[in-house]
Design a protein around this motif. Structure first.
Motif, PDB file in Angstrom:
ATOM      1  N   HIS A   1     -54.225 -35.493 -10.353  1.00  0.00           N
ATOM      2  CA  HIS A   1     -54.763 -34.941  -9.600  1.00  0.00           C
ATOM      3  C   HIS A   1     -55.859 -34.021 -10.356  1.00  0.00           C
ATOM      4  CE1 HIS A   1     -56.191 -31.789  -6.654  1.00  0.00           C
ATOM      5  NE2 HIS A   1     -55.642 -32.461  -5.544  1.00  0.00           N
TER       6      HIS A   1
ATOM      7  N   THR B   1     -54.613 -29.883 -10.366  1.00  0.00           N
ATOM      8  CA  THR B   1     -53.536 -29.647 -10.883  1.00  0.00           C
ATOM      9  C   THR B   1     -52.942 -30.270 -12.120  1.00  0.00           C
ATOM     10  OG1 THR B   1     -52.425 -31.451  -9.423  1.00  0.00           O
ATOM     11  CG2 THR B   1     -52.638 -29.266  -8.333  1.00  0.00           C
ATOM     12  N   ARG B   2     -53.610 -31.393 -12.078  1.00  0.00           N
ATOM     13  CA  ARG B   2     -53.364 -32.474 -13.428  1.00  0.00           C
ATOM     14  C   ARG B   2     -51.863 -32.902 -13.251  1.00  0.00           C
ATOM     15  NH1 ARG B   2     -57.435 -32.679 -17.542  1.00  0.00           N
ATOM     16  NH2 ARG B   2     -55.931 -34.120 -18.635  1.00  0.00           N
ATOM     17  N   GLU B   3     -51.334 -33.062 -11.894  1.00  0.00           N
ATOM     18  CA  GLU B   3     -50.138 -33.627 -11.593  1.00  0.00           C
ATOM     19  C   GLU B   3     -50.508 -35.049 -11.248  1.00  0.00           C
ATOM     20  OE1 GLU B   3     -46.916 -32.131 -11.783  1.00  0.00           O
ATOM     21  OE2 GLU B   3     -47.818 -30.349 -12.819  1.00  0.00           O
TER      22      GLU B   3
ATOM     23  N   LEU C   1     -50.758 -37.877  -8.879  1.00  0.00           N
ATOM     24  CA  LEU C   1     -51.245 -38.093  -7.417  1.00  0.00           C
ATOM     25  C   LEU C   1     -50.125 -38.449  -6.664  1.00  0.00           C
ATOM     26  CD1 LEU C   1     -54.613 -39.969  -7.066  1.00  0.00           C
ATOM     27  CD2 LEU C   1     -54.208 -37.580  -7.192  1.00  0.00           C
TER      28      LEU C   1
ATOM     29  N   ASP D   1     -53.127 -37.246  -1.176  1.00  0.00           N
ATOM     30  CA  ASP D   1     -54.314 -36.933  -2.158  1.00  0.00           C
ATOM     31  C   ASP D   1     -55.343 -37.829  -1.715  1.00  0.00           C
ATOM     32  OD1 ASP D   1     -52.836 -34.753  -3.037  1.00  0.00           O
ATOM     33  OD2 ASP D   1     -52.341 -35.688  -4.816  1.00  0.00           O
ATOM     34  N   LEU D   2     -55.055 -39.131  -1.506  1.00  0.00           N
ATOM     35  CA  LEU D   2     -56.105 -40.282  -1.459  1.00  0.00           C
ATOM     36  C   LEU D   2     -56.554 -40.151  -0.009  1.00  0.00           C
ATOM     37  CD1 LEU D   2     -54.949 -42.679  -4.156  1.00  0.00           C
ATOM     38  CD2 LEU D   2     -56.958 -41.188  -4.219  1.00  0.00           C
TER      39      LEU D   2
ATOM     40  N   THR E   1     -63.578 -37.737  -8.304  1.00  0.00           N
ATOM     41  CA  THR E   1     -62.365 -38.654  -8.169  1.00  0.00           C
ATOM     42  C   THR E   1     -61.181 -38.057  -9.013  1.00  0.00           C
ATOM     43  OG1 THR E   1     -62.768 -39.743 -10.460  1.00  0.00           O
ATOM     44  CG2 THR E   1     -63.931 -40.598  -8.374  1.00  0.00           C
ATOM     45  N   PRO E   2     -59.949 -38.750  -8.709  1.00  0.00           N
ATOM     46  CA  PRO E   2     -58.741 -38.238  -9.653  1.00  0.00           C
ATOM     47  C   PRO E   2     -59.094 -38.648 -11.072  1.00  0.00           C
ATOM     48  CG  PRO E   2     -58.215 -39.726  -7.559  1.00  0.00           C
ATOM     49  CD  PRO E   2     -59.729 -39.614  -7.730  1.00  0.00           C
TER      50      PRO E   2
END
Lengths: 433, 433
Positions: A31, A34-36, A38, A42-43, A315-316
């Motif tokens: 993400h 959050t950099r967690e 996905l 989320d999409l 985008t992610p």
């Protein structure tokens, strides 16, 4: 025999998901906030759940829905031929085969994923798809697929291609799509990009940003991507599955070296992933060679890092070999290869040593294309010329060494709409980018 | 099943010569000076003896030379498909099939005769072929064929197409041909025509005159014609022979109505003559419908008479339906159909009641083409749209009458290089010539 012909009962029934067979799992998308890793939701703003589940799937085989398979019958199975006349023209000791995707309605492999994506979106009640296109091959494939499933289609076409390749725009419009040059004045992203780069000829990264912005802002619309993502690569694996069957019909023990052009990565993946599976299972030792343009050398000169798929950072974050999301390649003719990154699954395979990569300048690519056209009749797409050029290097090397490798070329499309590039090459005026 | 697939072992081994089966012999070509029937030597200045003998042959089957059959394997057998999605789009009770020649290297049926003509000329020691081309389909086919057999190729392209269709010129040049707009300043005929008609956009009749003049004046050069003559029609009969086999694979008793576009006549003849043979032998009762453009309606509005094949009166006199050798059709987009006459063998078949003819305006043709493209994916060539339009008339009639005829359409080529014509049609600006 020169052509291995399959009938429609031999169209693959499943797509092949290489994630199930990778020795190590590929790094997940993150993400951007959050950099967690996905999660599917989320999409959900821009993709239907059918495709999101494929994006995250670890199942080896995913069944192709019947309506998609029915559409595949318009151009699949595609031919695989021995390039007898090319071998003669080269005087080579190598045995050269090519898998030809250019006989599809729009002239490239892109329809394989387009009809699948349009199907899942239509099933989810979506009314409109927004997408980007470089050379116009993906845009025309999605335009065809959308009208087949009753969806509207909005295409953001890289400005350089929009201006220089009017025929592909006309093709999209014949299928009922609406085409806009990118960056445009229609989106916030587009306006900002035009302010920052007033003279830009655009890029795939910019066009993606515009299409994503439109799709995210309309609940009836979704976004559709023509390469890079796992589900797109998945849909293309029908190519390699057919090719494996067809090579067997020629009584070849294995393909020794496979060449595919690589921009976003979907064509290379589609042809090569089923061959990589054979390698991983110990049934073959096929070298897989990604042929990228020297103007956008993500595998050979990029960094393996988390990066955005688009210029505007919508985008992610994807773990991929990348030249940086703001990289704008020289305006080479292979518009479909002008992408700053490389599909995460192709990047992972490269990082794990499951495939190799070389970069090719466009004059070498077009010299190969002209030779191929005169031998085999087919004028290849600008993108495909890179794979052919890679194969010619190997054929020449083998001939000098007195070896007879089995070479397989992925000819991803035909170049009837790329003829101005051929004319430029023949005139001697082509830049050697 | 939707596609009847044949493999290369099923490429026909012989061409079919309808002259052997005509109930009455067709009127012979006449020497323009003496008005006596031609003898083989009259043609020896511009054709090789292999083709001259075919031109006059009354043998039913003529064996296809091995090198020609080998080249055929690059695109033959061509597919025959049931147009399932077109039937659905129309809601018709008819069953519609199409034989598709557009997957050949240059995108049309023209290669079937081009490689044969280049072969016989190369065998005869000829170094260079001169020819005419309208839309560029024949010229690009011959350009490919010439380089395959090591011949130089000079193409006179109708000026309107040369200016309006640059992609086909680029395609010819990619295959190494030299292309000149006709009428040109290079030939005596061309200069005279430009003086008489300074603003002319050219015609096939004019381009033929130029090519014949050049070939007749050079002992190392011959002339090559893309339609009209008996030997050209002969070479195209591989299409109909394959189609007969393929229709049988669908368990259809017969084709009830066959539609082919007709300009010079080679495409129509190639598909239909093997079906006419079935009719003559009492094995079927297939209606054959020639679909000509309203702008060049030789069968429906021309006179059955001895006329010249070209504007400058350099050719023999041919008994054909003709609008007059000086007739210049409106510049409609189906450049391949803009010819003043109709092949003598097609004319004879029409005169004997073995086929019917209708004339179609270009807007109706392109409406049919857009419908076909959206249903079947393939964008048909401008010429092919006339056959599709004829078939749609029949499908609609049958649906109203509650009938279920088997319809076969000859889709002679793909229209990727005709996209500007589609754009013009979609914009509403197309003249309804």
């Amino acid at each position: 025999m020169t052509t291995a012909v399959l009938d429609e009962s031999q169209i693959p029934t499943h797509w092949y998901n290489i994630v199930a067979d990778f020795p190590t799992p590929p790094p997940p998308p993150l993400h951007p906030g959050t950099r967690e890793p996905l999660v599917p939701d989320d999409l959900a703003a821009i993709f239907p759940m059918g495709l999101i589940l494929q994006e995250a799937s670890t199942e080896r085989w995913i069944e192709i829905p019947a309506p998609v398979r029915e559409l595949y019958r318009l151009w699949r199975p595609s031919p695989l031929r021995r390039a007898v006349r090319l071998e003669e023209a080269l005087g080579t000791t190598a045995r050269i085969y090519y898998k030809y995707e250019g006989a599809s309605p729009v002239g490239s492999h892109k329809t394989n994923s387009a009809v699948a994506q349009a199907y899942y979106n239509a099933q989810a009640g979506i009314k409109r798809l927004a997408t980007e296109t470089g050379a116009g091959q993906w845009g025309s494939a999605l335009a065809f697929a959308c009208q087949a499933f009753g969806l509207a289609c909005d295409v953001w076409q890289v400005r350089g291609s929009y201006d220089g390749k009017p025929y592909r725009r006309m093709l999209m419009e014949t299928y009922g799509a609406r085409v806009t040059a990118s960056p445009s004045e229609v989106t916030e992203t587009g306006r900002a990009l035009r302010e920052r780069f007033p003279d830009t000829s655009g890029s795939l990264g910019m066009a993606i940003s515009e299409a994503v912005e439109v799709a995210a802002g309309d609940p009836d619309a979704n976004y559709s991507l023509g390469s890079v993502l796992n589900h797109v690569l998945l849909h293309q694996t029908v190519i390699g599955q057919e090719a494996l069957t067809q090579i067997g019909m020629f009584d070849e023990e294995q393909v020794d070296v496979l060449f595919g052009c690589a921009g976003g990565g979907s064509n290379l993946a589609g042809l090569s992933f089923p061959f990589i599976r054979e390698n991983l299972e110990g049934r073959s030792a096929t070298r897989i060679v990604a042929c990228e343009p020297k103007a956008a050398p993500s595998l050979t000169e990029g960094e393996y890092t988390y990066d955005f798929g688009d210029t505007a950072h919508l985008t992610p974050l994807l773990k991929m070999y990348s030249l940086g999301a703001e990289f704008v390649p020289d305006p080479v003719h292979a518009g479909g290869l002008r992408y700053h990154g490389m599909a995460p699954l192709v990047s992972h395979a490269y990082h794990e040593g499951l495939l190799e990569a070389i970069a090719i300048k466009q004059r070498e690519a077009f010299a190969a294309g002209v030779l191929f056209a005169n031998a085999e009749g087919i004028v290849p797409a600008s993108e495909s010329n890179h794979a052919i050029a890679g194969a010619l290097r190997e054929a020449r090397r083998a001939t000098e060494a007195g070896e007879s490798p089995v070479i397989l070329i992925g000819v991803s499309g035909n170049g009837q709409l790329d003829l101005p590039a051929y004319a430029e090459y023949l005139s001697g005026d082509m830049l050697d980018s």
